[in-house]
Motif scaffolding. Structure first.
Motif, PDB file in Angstrom:
ATOM      1  N   SER A   1       4.584  10.177  -8.365  1.00 43.82           N
ATOM      2  CA  SER A   1       5.116   9.822  -9.685  1.00 43.82           C
ATOM      3  C   SER A   1       4.099   9.053 -10.512  1.00 43.82           C
ATOM      4  CB  SER A   1       6.393   8.982  -9.522  1.00 43.82           C
ATOM      5  OG  SER A   1       7.355   9.672  -8.764  1.00 43.82           O
ATOM      6  N   ASN A   2       2.823   9.190 -10.162  1.00 47.20           N
ATOM      7  CA  ASN A   2       1.729   8.526 -10.894  1.00 47.20           C
ATOM      8  C   ASN A   2       1.874   7.011 -10.892  1.00 47.20           C
ATOM      9  OD1 ASN A   2       0.427  10.992 -11.631  1.00 47.20           O
ATOM     10  ND2 ASN A   2       1.938  11.269 -13.246  1.00 47.20           N
ATOM     11  N   LYS A   3       2.280   6.489  -9.742  1.00 44.41           N
ATOM     12  CA  LYS A   3       2.348   5.041  -9.558  1.00 44.41           C
ATOM     13  C   LYS A   3       1.471   4.646  -8.375  1.00 44.41           C
ATOM     14  CE  LYS A   3       7.053   4.172 -11.295  1.00 44.41           C
ATOM     15  NZ  LYS A   3       6.716   3.066 -12.218  1.00 44.41           N
ATOM     16  N   MET A   4       1.120   3.367  -8.322  1.00 44.67           N
ATOM     17  CA  MET A   4       0.395   2.808  -7.186  1.00 44.67           C
ATOM     18  C   MET A   4       1.172   1.580  -6.739  1.00 44.67           C
ATOM     19  SD  MET A   4      -3.496   3.246  -8.721  1.00 44.67           S
ATOM     20  CE  MET A   4      -4.354   3.349  -7.159  1.00 44.67           C
ATOM     21  N   VAL A   5       1.854   1.703  -5.605  1.00 44.41           N
ATOM     22  CA  VAL A   5       2.731   0.638  -5.115  1.00 44.41           C
ATOM     23  C   VAL A   5       2.164   0.102  -3.802  1.00 44.41           C
ATOM     24  CG1 VAL A   5       5.051   0.059  -4.330  1.00 44.41           C
ATOM     25  CG2 VAL A   5       4.736   1.662  -6.230  1.00 44.41           C
ATOM     26  N   TYR A   6       2.002  -1.221  -3.746  1.00 45.54           N
ATOM     27  CA  TYR A   6       1.398  -1.847  -2.560  1.00 45.54           C
ATOM     28  C   TYR A   6       2.234  -3.038  -2.108  1.00 45.54           C
ATOM     29  CZ  TYR A   6      -2.620   0.812  -4.204  1.00 45.54           C
ATOM     30  OH  TYR A   6      -3.436   1.829  -4.616  1.00 45.54           O
ATOM     31  N   ALA A   7       2.310  -3.202  -0.787  1.00 44.07           N
ATOM     32  CA  ALA A   7       2.982  -4.362  -0.201  1.00 44.07           C
ATOM     33  C   ALA A   7       2.014  -5.018   0.776  1.00 44.07           C
ATOM     34  CB  ALA A   7       4.262  -3.938   0.505  1.00 44.07           C
ATOM     35  N   ASN A   8       1.468  -6.146   0.365  1.00 43.47           N
ATOM     36  CA  ASN A   8       0.501  -6.892   1.182  1.00 43.47           C
ATOM     37  C   ASN A   8      -0.664  -5.988   1.611  1.00 43.47           C
ATOM     38  OD1 ASN A   8      -0.370  -9.314   2.386  1.00 43.47           O
ATOM     39  ND2 ASN A   8       0.471  -8.717   4.366  1.00 43.47           N
ATOM     40  N   ARG A   9      -1.179  -5.218   0.681  1.00 40.01           N
ATOM     41  CA  ARG A   9      -2.233  -4.237   0.987  1.00 40.01           C
ATOM     42  C   ARG A   9      -3.609  -4.863   0.800  1.00 40.01           C
ATOM     43  NH1 ARG A   9      -1.939   1.396   0.353  1.00 40.01           N
ATOM     44  NH2 ARG A   9      -3.658   2.314   1.544  1.00 40.01           N
ATOM     45  N   PRO A  10      -4.553  -4.668   1.739  1.00 42.37           N
ATOM     46  CA  PRO A  10      -5.917  -5.207   1.592  1.00 42.37           C
ATOM     47  C   PRO A  10      -6.604  -4.626   0.363  1.00 42.37           C
ATOM     48  CG  PRO A  10      -5.506  -4.502   3.852  1.00 42.37           C
ATOM     49  CD  PRO A  10      -4.358  -4.000   3.033  1.00 42.37           C
ATOM     50  N   PHE A  11      -7.371  -5.462  -0.315  1.00 41.93           N
ATOM     51  CA  PHE A  11      -8.062  -5.038  -1.532  1.00 41.93           C
ATOM     52  C   PHE A  11      -8.994  -3.841  -1.280  1.00 41.93           C
ATOM     53  CE2 PHE A  11     -10.566  -6.646  -5.490  1.00 41.93           C
ATOM     54  CZ  PHE A  11      -9.920  -5.692  -6.257  1.00 41.93           C
TER      55      PHE A  11
ATOM     56  N   ALA B   1     -15.514 -12.859  -0.077  1.00 40.24           N
ATOM     57  CA  ALA B   1     -14.210 -13.516  -0.194  1.00 40.24           C
ATOM     58  C   ALA B   1     -13.219 -12.633  -0.942  1.00 40.24           C
ATOM     59  CB  ALA B   1     -14.355 -14.858  -0.899  1.00 40.24           C
ATOM     60  N   ILE B   2     -13.693 -11.889  -1.939  1.00 41.39           N
ATOM     61  CA  ILE B   2     -12.810 -11.020  -2.721  1.00 41.39           C
ATOM     62  C   ILE B   2     -12.302  -9.861  -1.865  1.00 41.39           C
ATOM     63  CG2 ILE B   2     -12.712  -9.478  -4.733  1.00 41.39           C
ATOM     64  CD1 ILE B   2     -14.708 -11.297  -6.123  1.00 41.39           C
ATOM     65  N   LYS B   3     -13.141  -9.389  -0.947  1.00 44.18           N
ATOM     66  CA  LYS B   3     -12.744  -8.273  -0.078  1.00 44.18           C
ATOM     67  C   LYS B   3     -11.569  -8.645   0.830  1.00 44.18           C
ATOM     68  CE  LYS B   3     -17.407  -6.285   0.128  1.00 44.18           C
ATOM     69  NZ  LYS B   3     -18.541  -5.920   1.018  1.00 44.18           N
ATOM     70  N   LYS B   4     -11.327  -9.945   0.996  1.00 49.24           N
ATOM     71  CA  LYS B   4     -10.236 -10.389   1.866  1.00 49.24           C
ATOM     72  C   LYS B   4      -8.911 -10.530   1.117  1.00 49.24           C
ATOM     73  CE  LYS B   4     -13.433 -12.826   4.921  1.00 49.24           C
ATOM     74  NZ  LYS B   4     -13.842 -14.142   5.490  1.00 49.24           N
ATOM     75  N   TYR B   5      -8.917 -10.287  -0.203  1.00 53.13           N
ATOM     76  CA  TYR B   5      -7.682 -10.378  -0.976  1.00 53.13           C
ATOM     77  C   TYR B   5      -6.676  -9.325  -0.487  1.00 53.13           C
ATOM     78  CZ  TYR B   5      -9.976 -13.243  -4.610  1.00 53.13           C
ATOM     79  OH  TYR B   5     -10.621 -14.239  -5.291  1.00 53.13           O
ATOM     80  N   ARG B   6      -5.386  -9.662  -0.595  1.00 52.49           N
ATOM     81  CA  ARG B   6      -4.303  -8.712  -0.327  1.00 52.49           C
ATOM     82  C   ARG B   6      -3.348  -8.752  -1.515  1.00 52.49           C
ATOM     83  NH1 ARG B   6      -4.655  -7.657   5.391  1.00 52.49           N
ATOM     84  NH2 ARG B   6      -2.728  -6.433   5.305  1.00 52.49           N
ATOM     85  N   TYR B   7      -2.769  -7.612  -1.838  1.00 50.50           N
ATOM     86  CA  TYR B   7      -1.943  -7.528  -3.042  1.00 50.50           C
ATOM     87  C   TYR B   7      -0.607  -6.870  -2.768  1.00 50.50           C
ATOM     88  CZ  TYR B   7      -5.951  -8.703  -6.029  1.00 50.50           C
ATOM     89  OH  TYR B   7      -6.999  -9.336  -6.635  1.00 50.50           O
ATOM     90  N   THR B   8       0.409  -7.347  -3.531  1.00 47.36           N
ATOM     91  CA  THR B   8       1.715  -6.714  -3.582  1.00 47.36           C
ATOM     92  C   THR B   8       2.033  -6.461  -5.046  1.00 47.36           C
ATOM     93  OG1 THR B   8       2.514  -7.800  -1.568  1.00 47.36           O
ATOM     94  CG2 THR B   8       4.176  -6.986  -3.126  1.00 47.36           C
TER      95      THR B   8
END
Length: 355
Positions: A284-294, A315-322
């Protein structure tokens, strides 16, 4: 057909095979090919990446470029002929100097010679693959197709599926590299099997997603509806039966070694965020993440927007995103990610540096 439309199609195909096409270019090309299907064969043949030698690929590109420039010559010759008819007294020609007409004929001969070379080169190289159909998507594009049995396949960016021209006669076998969403037509007499690098997924009629990019550490099968049986290659008797909303993740490195194989599998529910299933959100042309590594998100961005992203700080490579992002503009996504966790970025052409 309007000459400007025809030239636009040639321009877009040239940009595609040279690697200069943007995501918008690829979408526009697909729309034009749907509207003018007589150009699809040329596009499909010259877009195939599977050439045995660089020489064959070079000849393919030369064939297209010769075809393209012969069109320009013919257009110029037509204008010249019209001009000569209007005012023949102003036409001057040096003895022995080739006219645009002869140049266009020569260019057309180059097209024929190059395409003949390409044809025989490919016939010799792919004698064993004549009965194989392929669908390939480049970075920055997606494709939807209907298989001969009525099954719908949505192919994500930078992916490929292949299947025999005898598909659906006695069996339904698909080979996948990359990511695809399947809505399989129910047919108990002909099981539908998706072959991936580490596992085979067998279904009768169902909806599911498979992700198996060569540079991903894991292979993931997510079941939305129905039932699938996942058989691990090289592990006799190792199978998993998935129920709706199950997700099976396979660690590609661990599954290679009998000593670590049992640690290679993880069976979990699919990830839902605000009623959206993360594993199939790309459809559906979305990008959905739950605690996903950068770094995983960066790979997705590179594929979906056909860019190259470099991160200069560990340090930025260790970011995680929801989060839930609309897959429209990479700048908008990066700005939202900046707000969640701090970083800077700069864009140069199709290269993005994050620091």
């Amino acid at each position: 057909m309007d000459n400007s439309i025809e030239k636009k199609i040639y321009d877009l195909i040239a940009a595609k095979i040279s690697g200069r096409a943007s995501a918008d270019d690829l979408r526009q090309l697909e729309q034009l090919l749907s509207q003018y299907p007589e150009f699809r064969f040329l596009n499909d043949e010259l877009s195939k990446p599977a050439y045995d030698t660089e020489k064959a690929l070079t000849h393919a590109k030369e064939a297209y470029l010769a075809h393209y420039y012969s069109k320009l010559y013919l257009d110029q010759q037509q204008k010249r002929d019209e001009w000569e008819q209007k005012d023949p007294a102003t036409v001057h020609s040096k003895k022995g100097q080739p006219t645009l007409k002869y140049l266009s004929i020569a260019a057309s001969l180059v097209v024929i010679a190059a395409l003949l070379f390409l044809f025989y080169q490919k016939e010799a190289s792919y004698a064993m693959k004549r009965n194989i159909n392929e669908m390939i998507t480049q970075k920055g594009s997606k494709s939807r197709l209907i298989l001969p049995d009525g099954t719908t396949v949505i192919l994500n960016a930078d992916s490929k599926i292949s299947y025999s021209k005898h598909f659906n006669e006695s069996s339904r076998n698909i080979t996948l590299i990359g990511e695809a969403y399947f809505d399989v037509t129910h047919d108990p007499s002909r099981p539908f099997i998706v072959h991936t690098s580490k596992a085979n997924i067998k279904v009768l009629g169902t909806r599911f997603n498979v992700r198996d990019y060569p540079d991903d550490a894991q292979l993931a099968t997510s079941l939305i509806k129905g039932k699938v049986e996942v058989t691990i290659k090289g592990a006799t008797g190792k199978t998993f039966i998935l129920k709706p909303s199950d997700k099976l993740t396979i660690d590609k490195a661990l599954v290679e070694d009998i000593r670590t194989m049992e640690k290679a599998f993880q069976l979990t529910p699919v990830t839902q965020l605000d009623s959206v299933i993360a594993e199939t959100s790309w459809v559906s042309n979305k990008m959905v993440y739950a605690n996903r590594p950068f770094p995983d998100i960066i790979k997705d961005l590179e594929r979906q927007f056909d860019v190259s992203i470099h991160v200069s700080k560990e340090a930025i490579k260790k970011y995680r995103y929801t989060g839930d992002f609309e897959e429209n503009n990479i700048d908008d996504i990066l700005r939202i990610l900046q707000i969640i966790k701090p970083f800077h970025y700069k864009t140069e052409g199709r290269t993005i540096t994050i620091y």
